[in-house]
Every structure is written in structure tokens, then in C-alpha cells.
Design a protein around this motif. Structure first.
Motif, mmCIF file in Angstrom:
data_model
loop_
_atom_site.group_PDB
_atom_site.id
_atom_site.type_symbol
_atom_site.label_atom_id
_atom_site.label_comp_id
_atom_site.label_asym_id
_atom_site.label_seq_id
_atom_site.Cartn_x
_atom_site.Cartn_y
_atom_site.Cartn_z
ATOM 1 N N LEU A 180 -61.008 -81.779 69.785
ATOM 2 C CA LEU A 180 -61.405 -82.205 68.612
ATOM 3 C C LEU A 180 -62.882 -82.031 68.614
ATOM 4 O O LEU A 180 -63.702 -81.499 67.750
ATOM 5 N N LEU A 181 -63.608 -82.672 69.536
ATOM 6 C CA LEU A 181 -65.054 -82.792 69.560
ATOM 7 C C LEU A 181 -65.488 -81.374 70.053
ATOM 8 O O LEU A 181 -66.701 -80.962 69.374
ATOM 9 N N ALA A 182 -65.015 -80.488 70.633
ATOM 10 C CA ALA A 182 -65.514 -78.877 70.936
ATOM 11 C C ALA A 182 -65.366 -78.252 69.699
ATOM 12 O O ALA A 182 -66.020 -77.607 69.445
ATOM 13 N N LEU A 204 -70.554 -76.712 63.973
ATOM 14 C CA LEU A 204 -71.926 -77.479 63.460
ATOM 15 C C LEU A 204 -72.969 -76.535 63.304
ATOM 16 O O LEU A 204 -73.840 -76.206 62.581
ATOM 17 N N THR A 205 -72.966 -75.504 64.263
ATOM 18 C CA THR A 205 -74.244 -74.923 64.467
ATOM 19 C C THR A 205 -73.712 -73.426 64.205
ATOM 20 O O THR A 205 -72.826 -72.855 64.593
ATOM 21 N N PRO A 206 -74.676 -72.487 63.404
ATOM 22 C CA PRO A 206 -74.380 -71.101 63.215
ATOM 23 C C PRO A 206 -74.754 -70.303 64.321
ATOM 24 O O PRO A 206 -75.371 -70.502 65.081
ATOM 25 N N PRO A 207 -73.934 -69.342 64.714
ATOM 26 C CA PRO A 207 -73.976 -68.379 65.724
ATOM 27 C C PRO A 207 -75.321 -67.578 65.746
ATOM 28 O O PRO A 207 -75.486 -67.235 64.114
ATOM 29 N N PRO A 208 -75.948 -66.922 66.598
ATOM 30 C CA PRO A 208 -77.158 -65.986 66.279
ATOM 31 C C PRO A 208 -76.951 -64.901 65.421
ATOM 32 O O PRO A 208 -77.897 -64.423 64.592
ATOM 33 N N SER A 209 -75.771 -64.080 65.577
ATOM 34 C CA SER A 209 -75.284 -63.105 64.601
ATOM 35 C C SER A 209 -73.953 -63.042 64.548
ATOM 36 O O SER A 209 -72.948 -63.564 65.392
ATOM 37 N N TYR A 239 -67.614 -72.875 52.543
ATOM 38 C CA TYR A 239 -67.747 -71.470 53.092
ATOM 39 C C TYR A 239 -67.175 -71.548 54.508
ATOM 40 O O TYR A 239 -67.217 -72.230 55.094
ATOM 41 N N VAL A 240 -66.660 -70.378 54.912
ATOM 42 C CA VAL A 240 -66.106 -70.039 56.171
ATOM 43 C C VAL A 240 -66.313 -68.688 56.674
ATOM 44 O O VAL A 240 -66.775 -67.714 55.890
ATOM 45 N N ARG A 256 -69.871 -75.877 58.113
ATOM 46 C CA ARG A 256 -70.243 -77.418 58.074
ATOM 47 C C ARG A 256 -71.674 -77.869 57.635
ATOM 48 O O ARG A 256 -71.789 -78.397 56.601
ATOM 49 N N ASP A 257 -72.725 -77.355 58.376
ATOM 50 C CA ASP A 257 -73.966 -77.508 58.091
ATOM 51 C C ASP A 257 -74.610 -76.326 57.031
ATOM 52 O O ASP A 257 -75.270 -75.651 57.847
ATOM 53 N N GLU A 258 -74.324 -76.588 55.927
ATOM 54 C CA GLU A 258 -74.481 -75.375 54.930
ATOM 55 C C GLU A 258 -76.269 -74.741 54.962
ATOM 56 O O GLU A 258 -76.467 -73.850 55.122
ATOM 57 N N ARG A 259 -77.084 -75.834 55.072
ATOM 58 C CA ARG A 259 -78.312 -75.731 54.948
ATOM 59 C C ARG A 259 -78.802 -74.802 56.173
ATOM 60 O O ARG A 259 -79.694 -73.805 56.075
#
Length: 150
Positions: free
Chosen positions: A8-10, A16-21, A81-82, A105-108
Motif C-alpha cells: 500500500l505504501l509503495a 505521489l511524484t510525477p515521472p520525468p517523462s 487525472y490518470v 494525486r499531486d496535481e500541482r
């Protein structure tokens, strides 16, 4: 037995963080509605250059599946968004058009990335060119100087 908490945590940390590309077959899509049984209708932006009105009409609708690693762990809502893999079900002959590979999750933070589609730019709810007077909320009422006779 339920899944261990480390899974669940993984999963939560991954979303939470966007990939670089993004990969070639991945695209950001907006969730339109839940169809049931872990299926969602999403809209993909059109990739060709068009006017603003034509872009809104030319959004592609897809039916995508939520994989088992996200089920009962991360919830999707309308307007969220997905990241969709459109090549996941290319070889199969069924109604599914893709698979959700990541959840925004963190849209900003995601909006700051270069691959964020221009069709999904957040629009202001306040019109910039308002012809109405300024708001007087929180201000004192105007004083009458003509009634000040001493």
C-alpha cells in the motif's frame, strides 16, 4: 489475508511524484465517469492543432481498466487525472481501450511537467475582463460629507 502494508505504501508513493517523462504509449487522461467493475470512461486530449472550441469537441473517449494493484487502495473521482497505457490491450479483441498505469494525486506537481496536455490547463473560475464594479465586501460604507455640519 490482506496485502501487506508495504504494498500500500509503495503504491501511494509511486503515484505521489510525477515521472520525468512519459512512455510513447502513455498519455494523461481525465476521468469522466466510473462504469463499474473497475472500468472508467476517460477523455484523452486531441494531439492536433485546433482552435479552443474544436479541441473541447475533439476529446477522445476511452474505456480503461483499473489494475488490481490500485483497487481498494487509491480511489478515483470524476474530474481527476490518470496516466493511461493505450497499447496495453492492442492485441486483444475486446471493448477496453487501455489500462490505467498511474494516478495523478499531486496535481500541482504534475501540471508543472512538460508533457502535461494544454487541453487540461486549469481555467480560472473568475472572468478576467469583468465590467462590473469592484467588490465592496469587507469595506466600510461610504461616509456622507454633506451631513457633517458642526
Amino acid at each position: 489475508m490482506p496485502r501487506p502494508k508495504r504494498h500500500l505504501l509503495a503504491t501511494a508513493q509511486e503515484t505521489l511524484t510525477p515521472p520525468p517523462s512519459l512512455d510513447e504509449n502513455h498519455a494523461i487522461a481525465k476521468v469522466r465517469k466510473a462504469e463499474g467493475k473497475n472500468l472508467y470512461s476517460v477523455e484523452l486530449p486531441s494531439s492536433s492543432s485546433r482552435t479552443e472550441e474544436e479541441k473541447e469537441e475533439a476529446l477522445l473517449l476511452l474505456l480503461v481498466e483499473l489494475p488490481s494493484r490500485f483497487r481498494s487502495q487509491i480511489w478515483l473521482k470524476r474530474g481527476g487525472y490518470v496516466v493511461v497505457d493505450t497499447a496495453a490491450f492492442a492485441g486483444r479483441d475486446n471493448k477496453l481501450d487501455g489500462e490505467i498505469v498511474n494516478v495523478v494525486r499531486d496535481e500541482r506537481e504534475w501540471r508543472k511537467q512538460a508533457y502535461w496536455p494544454a487541453e487540461f490547463v486549469k481555467k480560472s473560475s473568475y472572468p478576467e475582463d469583468s465590467d462590473e464594479e469592484e467588490s465592496h465586501v469587507g469595506q466600510l460604507p461610504p461616509s456622507d460629507d454633506s451631513n457633517d455640519e458642526r
